[in-house]
Design a protein around this motif. Structure first.
Motif, PDB file in Angstrom:
ATOM      1  N   CYS A  66      75.968  18.123  -7.930  1.00 24.73           N
ATOM      2  CA  CYS A  66      74.941  17.472  -7.184  1.00 24.73           C
ATOM      3  C   CYS A  66      74.401  16.589  -8.128  1.00 24.73           C
ATOM      4  N   GLU A  67      73.729  17.269  -9.217  1.00 25.28           N
ATOM      5  CA  GLU A  67      72.741  16.370 -10.177  1.00 25.28           C
ATOM      6  C   GLU A  67      73.479  15.284 -10.671  1.00 25.28           C
ATOM      7  N   ASP A  68      74.935  15.440 -10.946  1.00 26.40           N
ATOM      8  CA  ASP A  68      75.620  14.322 -11.755  1.00 26.40           C
ATOM      9  C   ASP A  68      76.294  13.455 -10.503  1.00 26.40           C
ATOM     10  N   ASN A  69      76.115  13.540  -9.467  1.00 33.46           N
ATOM     11  CA  ASN A  69      76.778  12.687  -8.516  1.00 33.46           C
ATOM     12  C   ASN A  69      75.868  12.286  -7.303  1.00 33.46           C
ATOM     13  N   VAL A  70      74.469  12.568  -7.437  1.00 33.63           N
ATOM     14  CA  VAL A  70      73.670  11.687  -6.853  1.00 33.63           C
ATOM     15  C   VAL A  70      72.301  11.471  -7.526  1.00 33.63           C
ATOM     16  N   SER A  71      72.143  10.018  -7.442  1.00 35.18           N
ATOM     17  CA  SER A  71      71.025   9.540  -8.133  1.00 35.18           C
ATOM     18  C   SER A  71      69.876   9.883  -7.920  1.00 35.18           C
ATOM     19  N   TYR A  72      68.848   9.959  -9.073  1.00 35.77           N
ATOM     20  CA  TYR A  72      67.485  10.359  -8.903  1.00 35.77           C
ATOM     21  C   TYR A  72      66.589   9.223  -8.850  1.00 35.77           C
ATOM     22  N   ASP A  73      66.791   8.508  -7.875  1.00 35.04           N
ATOM     23  CA  ASP A  73      65.562   7.544  -7.447  1.00 35.04           C
ATOM     24  C   ASP A  73      64.395   8.286  -6.708  1.00 35.04           C
ATOM     25  N   GLY A  74      63.411   7.798  -6.454  1.00 37.67           N
ATOM     26  CA  GLY A  74      62.240   8.635  -6.186  1.00 37.67           C
ATOM     27  C   GLY A  74      62.426   9.147  -4.826  1.00 37.67           C
ATOM     28  N   SER A  75      63.290   8.738  -3.918  1.00 35.24           N
ATOM     29  CA  SER A  75      63.561   9.136  -2.512  1.00 35.24           C
ATOM     30  C   SER A  75      64.780   9.763  -2.560  1.00 35.24           C
ATOM     31  N   SER A  76      65.492  10.192  -3.650  1.00 39.94           N
ATOM     32  CA  SER A  76      66.861  11.027  -3.705  1.00 39.94           C
ATOM     33  C   SER A  76      66.849  12.262  -3.031  1.00 39.94           C
ATOM     34  N   CYS A  77      67.890  12.405  -2.402  1.00 43.27           N
ATOM     35  CA  CYS A  77      68.348  13.540  -1.283  1.00 43.27           C
ATOM     36  C   CYS A  77      68.461  14.655  -2.228  1.00 43.27           C
ATOM     37  N   ILE A  78      68.836  14.508  -3.626  1.00 41.82           N
ATOM     38  CA  ILE A  78      68.846  15.805  -4.469  1.00 41.82           C
ATOM     39  C   ILE A  78      67.529  16.385  -4.558  1.00 41.82           C
ATOM     40  N   ASN A  79      66.409  15.804  -4.393  1.00 41.80           N
ATOM     41  CA  ASN A  79      65.261  16.286  -4.517  1.00 41.80           C
ATOM     42  C   ASN A  79      64.722  17.304  -3.397  1.00 41.80           C
ATOM     43  N   LEU A  80      65.687  17.370  -2.428  1.00 37.79           N
ATOM     44  CA  LEU A  80      65.429  18.242  -1.092  1.00 37.79           C
ATOM     45  C   LEU A  80      66.586  19.348  -1.297  1.00 37.79           C
ATOM     46  N   CYS A  81      67.062  19.646  -2.376  1.00 37.55           N
ATOM     47  CA  CYS A  81      68.177  20.412  -2.522  1.00 37.55           C
ATOM     48  C   CYS A  81      67.568  21.807  -3.333  1.00 37.55           C
ATOM     49  N   THR A  82      67.897  23.073  -2.685  1.00 38.09           N
ATOM     50  CA  THR A  82      67.739  24.245  -3.438  1.00 38.09           C
ATOM     51  C   THR A  82      68.841  25.041  -3.520  1.00 38.09           C
ATOM     52  N   PHE A  83      69.097  25.624  -4.802  1.00 38.45           N
ATOM     53  CA  PHE A  83      70.214  26.501  -4.882  1.00 38.45           C
ATOM     54  C   PHE A  83      69.885  28.022  -4.984  1.00 38.45           C
ATOM     55  N   GLU A  84      70.445  28.825  -4.206  1.00 38.95           N
ATOM     56  CA  GLU A  84      70.095  30.295  -4.417  1.00 38.95           C
ATOM     57  C   GLU A  84      71.326  31.131  -4.191  1.00 38.95           C
ATOM     58  N   LEU A  85      71.127  32.260  -4.742  1.00 35.57           N
ATOM     59  CA  LEU A  85      72.091  33.087  -4.645  1.00 35.57           C
ATOM     60  C   LEU A  85      72.016  33.894  -3.114  1.00 35.57           C
ATOM     61  N   LEU A  86      72.944  34.210  -2.600  1.00 36.59           N
ATOM     62  CA  LEU A  86      73.093  35.016  -1.291  1.00 36.59           C
ATOM     63  C   LEU A  86      74.319  35.475  -0.872  1.00 36.59           C
ATOM     64  N   LYS A  87      74.459  36.683  -0.697  1.00 39.97           N
ATOM     65  CA  LYS A  87      75.410  37.565  -0.304  1.00 39.97           C
ATOM     66  C   LYS A  87      75.458  37.874   1.153  1.00 39.97           C
TER      67      LYS A  87
END
Length: 190
Positions: A39-60
């Motif tokens: 996600c970090e490599d394929n989505v740009s980091y401009d100020g409004s980038s969607c990547i800033n809205l992502c969280t990554f968590e363990l879930l079973k």
């Protein structure tokens, strides 16, 4: 789980608005790290980038969802949950459905995209086992508080598609494999 993050990336890079938030989960920490990197490599980091809205968590996935200590997201409810190609073992169906139901708000949507891979014991026919698997998924969904599924099949896309031959061939392969997208809505009355 989110695996490599392909579905999440598709949402982040869609032509439409970014989701308000995107919580990508997996039960495997290595997969989650790979998803984050992709996600970090394929989505740009401009100020409004969607990547800033992502969280990554363990879930079973769990049948008894009373212990929420395993994932921060367990205390939240979501309007939509998407699971893509996650049913490799029929034993995971019940925990998947129960977890999705526990994490969805009333009338929320669970979108399950799958290619029949889980084995239905005692059945030798691929076509028949694909239909039986779909019936098992729908039955478990109802017992987990979902209404009947709306089903999107590759042939529906083929009929509506105007595109390249490669796309048509891919859809034909998906059709032959029994792939489908099942959309369930959490039933507030169940």
């Amino acid at each position: 789980g989110c695996g490599t993050g392909v579905s999440g990336l598709a949402l982040l890079k869609s032509q439409h608005d970014c989701p308000k938030s995107l919580n990508l989960t997996d039960c495997d920490e290595t997969s989650l790290d790979l998803c984050r990197t992709n996600c970090e490599d394929n989505v740009s980091y401009d100020g409004s980038s969607c990547i800033n809205l992502c969280t990554f968590e363990l879930l079973k996935w769990r049948i008894d969802y009373g212990d929420t200590s395993t994932c921060k997201c367990a205390g939240n409810v979501y309007d939509t949950i998407i699971a893509t190609d996650v049913l490799y073992d029929l034993a995971s169906l019940k925990p998947l459905m129960h977890t999705a139901s526990a994490l969805l708000e009333e009338s929320g949507y669970f979108v399950l995209s799958h290619v029949p891979r889980a084995c239905i014991e005692g059945n030798d026919s691929d076509v028949s086992s694909g239909k039986l698997l779909e019936e098992c998924i729908c039955k478990e969904a109802r017992s987990s508080g979902f209404g009947d599924a709306s089903i999107l099949r590759p042939e529906m896309i083929i009929d509506a598609a105007i595109g390249s031959t490669n796309f048509d061939e891919l859809l034909q392969e998906m059709k032959e494999s029994g792939a489908a997208i099942l959309i369930f809505q959490k039933d507030e009355h169940l």
